[in-house]
Design a protein around this motif. Sequence first.
Motif, PDB file in Angstrom:
ATOM      1  N   PRO A 128      26.558  41.320  46.815  1.00 46.26           N
ATOM      2  CA  PRO A 128      27.622  40.319  46.768  1.00 46.26           C
ATOM      3  C   PRO A 128      29.023  40.935  46.796  1.00 46.26           C
ATOM      4  O   PRO A 128      29.292  41.915  46.095  1.00 46.26           O
ATOM      5  CB  PRO A 128      27.377  39.618  45.423  1.00 46.26           C
ATOM      6  CG  PRO A 128      26.745  40.677  44.571  1.00 46.26           C
ATOM      7  CD  PRO A 128      25.943  41.550  45.492  1.00 46.26           C
ATOM      8  N   MET A 129      29.878  40.336  47.599  1.00 43.07           N
ATOM      9  CA  MET A 129      31.281  40.742  47.643  1.00 43.07           C
ATOM     10  C   MET A 129      32.152  39.501  47.451  1.00 43.07           C
ATOM     11  O   MET A 129      31.856  38.433  47.994  1.00 43.07           O
ATOM     12  CB  MET A 129      31.600  41.428  48.964  1.00 43.07           C
ATOM     13  CG  MET A 129      30.904  42.775  49.123  1.00 43.07           C
ATOM     14  SD  MET A 129      31.365  43.972  47.836  1.00 43.07           S
ATOM     15  CE  MET A 129      33.068  44.327  48.275  1.00 43.07           C
ATOM     16  N   PRO A 130      33.232  39.627  46.687  1.00 42.68           N
ATOM     17  CA  PRO A 130      33.989  38.436  46.270  1.00 42.68           C
ATOM     18  C   PRO A 130      34.614  37.631  47.396  1.00 42.68           C
ATOM     19  O   PRO A 130      34.585  36.400  47.353  1.00 42.68           O
ATOM     20  CB  PRO A 130      35.064  39.005  45.333  1.00 42.68           C
ATOM     21  CG  PRO A 130      34.962  40.473  45.377  1.00 42.68           C
ATOM     22  CD  PRO A 130      33.688  40.842  46.028  1.00 42.68           C
ATOM     23  N   THR A 180      31.827  50.352  46.134  1.00 40.14           N
ATOM     24  CA  THR A 180      32.094  49.094  46.844  1.00 40.14           C
ATOM     25  C   THR A 180      32.276  47.922  45.898  1.00 40.14           C
ATOM     26  O   THR A 180      33.172  47.092  46.075  1.00 40.14           O
ATOM     27  CB  THR A 180      30.949  48.778  47.821  1.00 40.14           C
ATOM     28  OG1 THR A 180      30.808  49.854  48.744  1.00 40.14           O
ATOM     29  CG2 THR A 180      31.236  47.500  48.597  1.00 40.14           C
ATOM     30  N   MET A 181      31.430  47.856  44.875  1.00 39.29           N
ATOM     31  CA  MET A 181      31.436  46.687  44.005  1.00 39.29           C
ATOM     32  C   MET A 181      32.369  46.813  42.814  1.00 39.29           C
ATOM     33  O   MET A 181      32.418  45.928  41.960  1.00 39.29           O
ATOM     34  CB  MET A 181      30.005  46.379  43.537  1.00 39.29           C
ATOM     35  CG  MET A 181      29.110  45.916  44.692  1.00 39.29           C
ATOM     36  SD  MET A 181      27.397  45.597  44.215  1.00 39.29           S
ATOM     37  CE  MET A 181      27.616  44.255  43.052  1.00 39.29           C
ATOM     38  N   ASP A 188      38.792  37.820  39.442  1.00 39.48           N
ATOM     39  CA  ASP A 188      38.475  36.611  38.678  1.00 39.48           C
ATOM     40  C   ASP A 188      38.115  35.513  39.664  1.00 39.48           C
ATOM     41  O   ASP A 188      38.975  34.775  40.149  1.00 39.48           O
ATOM     42  CB  ASP A 188      39.677  36.211  37.825  1.00 39.48           C
ATOM     43  CG  ASP A 188      39.375  35.056  36.880  1.00 39.48           C
ATOM     44  OD1 ASP A 188      38.357  34.367  37.088  1.00 39.48           O
ATOM     45  OD2 ASP A 188      40.158  34.856  35.926  1.00 39.48           O
ATOM     46  N   ILE A 189      36.821  35.380  39.957  1.00 42.34           N
ATOM     47  CA  ILE A 189      36.412  34.404  40.971  1.00 42.34           C
ATOM     48  C   ILE A 189      36.618  32.979  40.491  1.00 42.34           C
ATOM     49  O   ILE A 189      36.871  32.077  41.284  1.00 42.34           O
ATOM     50  CB  ILE A 189      34.955  34.646  41.407  1.00 42.34           C
ATOM     51  CG1 ILE A 189      34.671  33.839  42.685  1.00 42.34           C
ATOM     52  CG2 ILE A 189      33.966  34.311  40.284  1.00 42.34           C
ATOM     53  CD1 ILE A 189      33.417  34.231  43.405  1.00 42.34           C
ATOM     54  N   ALA A 190      36.552  32.755  39.182  1.00 45.77           N
ATOM     55  CA  ALA A 190      36.790  31.409  38.666  1.00 45.77           C
ATOM     56  C   ALA A 190      38.228  30.967  38.946  1.00 45.77           C
ATOM     57  O   ALA A 190      38.472  29.853  39.418  1.00 45.77           O
ATOM     58  CB  ALA A 190      36.497  31.364  37.168  1.00 45.77           C
ATOM     59  N   ALA A 191      39.178  31.849  38.676  1.00 49.03           N
ATOM     60  CA  ALA A 191      40.583  31.519  38.920  1.00 49.03           C
ATOM     61  C   ALA A 191      40.855  31.354  40.414  1.00 49.03           C
ATOM     62  O   ALA A 191      41.585  30.451  40.830  1.00 49.03           O
ATOM     63  CB  ALA A 191      41.484  32.605  38.338  1.00 49.03           C
ATOM     64  N   ALA A 192      40.251  32.230  41.219  1.00 48.20           N
ATOM     65  CA  ALA A 192      40.464  32.153  42.660  1.00 48.20           C
ATOM     66  C   ALA A 192      39.885  30.869  43.240  1.00 48.20           C
ATOM     67  O   ALA A 192      40.493  30.232  44.112  1.00 48.20           O
ATOM     68  CB  ALA A 192      39.833  33.371  43.337  1.00 48.20           C
TER      69      ALA A 192
END
Length: 405
Positions: A128-130, A180-181, A188-192
């Motif tokens: 997984p990548m953001p 890489t990770m 912060d994927i929630a904020a994004a």
Amino acid sequence: MQPGLETNDRISDPSGGSNQTRVRAYNERLVLSLVRRHGHLPKSEIARRSGLSAQTVSVIMRSLEADGLLLRGDPIRGKVGQPSIPMALNPGGVYSFGLKIGRRSADLVLINFLGAPLTSQRITYDYPMPDALLDFASTAILDASKTFSDEDRQKIAGIGIGLPFQLWNWEEQVGAPKGTMDVWKHFDIAAALEERCRFPVFQLNDATVACGAELTFGRGPEFADFVYFFVGTFVGGGIVLNHSVYSGRTGNAGAFGPMPLISADGTSTQLLAETSLYSLEKSLLKEGRDPTFLRHAEANWDDLGEILEEWLDHVAHYLAMAVISACAVIDFEAAIIDGSFPVEIRKRLVEKVSASIDTIDLQGIVLPSIQEGTIGSGARALGAATLPLLNRYLLDQSVLFKELR
């Protein structure tokens, strides 16, 4: 202003007691939670179970019905008195998105107020990548939102995310290039996602939300306390105490993957190294077979033969040890086992775990009931989707199981 924040805001405060608005918010959540738990309840039964007065319940029910959160059922006539009118949650009263981010795949699901999936999408990957995940989730969410009317769009409670704890630590195991990770350490994927989609976002460990899905929509009501194992790319889990998920100080309670165990050769190992789909992937690769089909929920495992049998025996042995270790700490009523595999594979695994437990010295430990989970590969996405509902409309499960007076 974010869509969904304008409607029914008084219900979104779960605390009770400090002022009239908060008391009302708590009581409304209590009524909604009781109705959700039991399916249909008349006013008299809600008053009896909640401890609220009949007048208070009447006011609350009228308000929730006016808000479109409750629906009236057909009157039930008894032998005497006025007929009772059962109330039920309005499936179209609230909607919620759930995003499961896994080490091999991601799922996005939209559910209604009853937890029924309305749409779902999945992507698979090697790791997984953001940026790719953010593009996938935001596109799917915005596309689904466009199918709603303006009125219904206001009923979207938010987005829940189920994400593995410290995702960057699994870089080597999933085959990602070194470093890489590391981007996950500061992303912060929630904020994004909240910035892109303009809905409130709630986040929790992926295995914990899967446990919450089992508690809310599966076997949960049968057991006050249970330990939950979810076998995915790596194994994880959750803990339920007094009908409520216990997430712990950092939200990572019940993350059983790092649990230390002793391997067959007497060396130290961890549960995740012995009981995950990752080890099945490695076995398939050794045989020159492509393991990527394991990432698809609808995959057929019938032709795996001896490789599958050996994997099931191996996983069952170590899961049995983990179940007994957990029960040595907390006297769980049940151990529930689920995972990202077909239903028949889950059934066979649970049978083998039970058989393996019978070979272990249980002196001083009360054996829990070993049970199958009921939701399967969709548990993490469904559990994630319940986070906005729990945060904005419902109460902790433990409230619903208090002794009736």
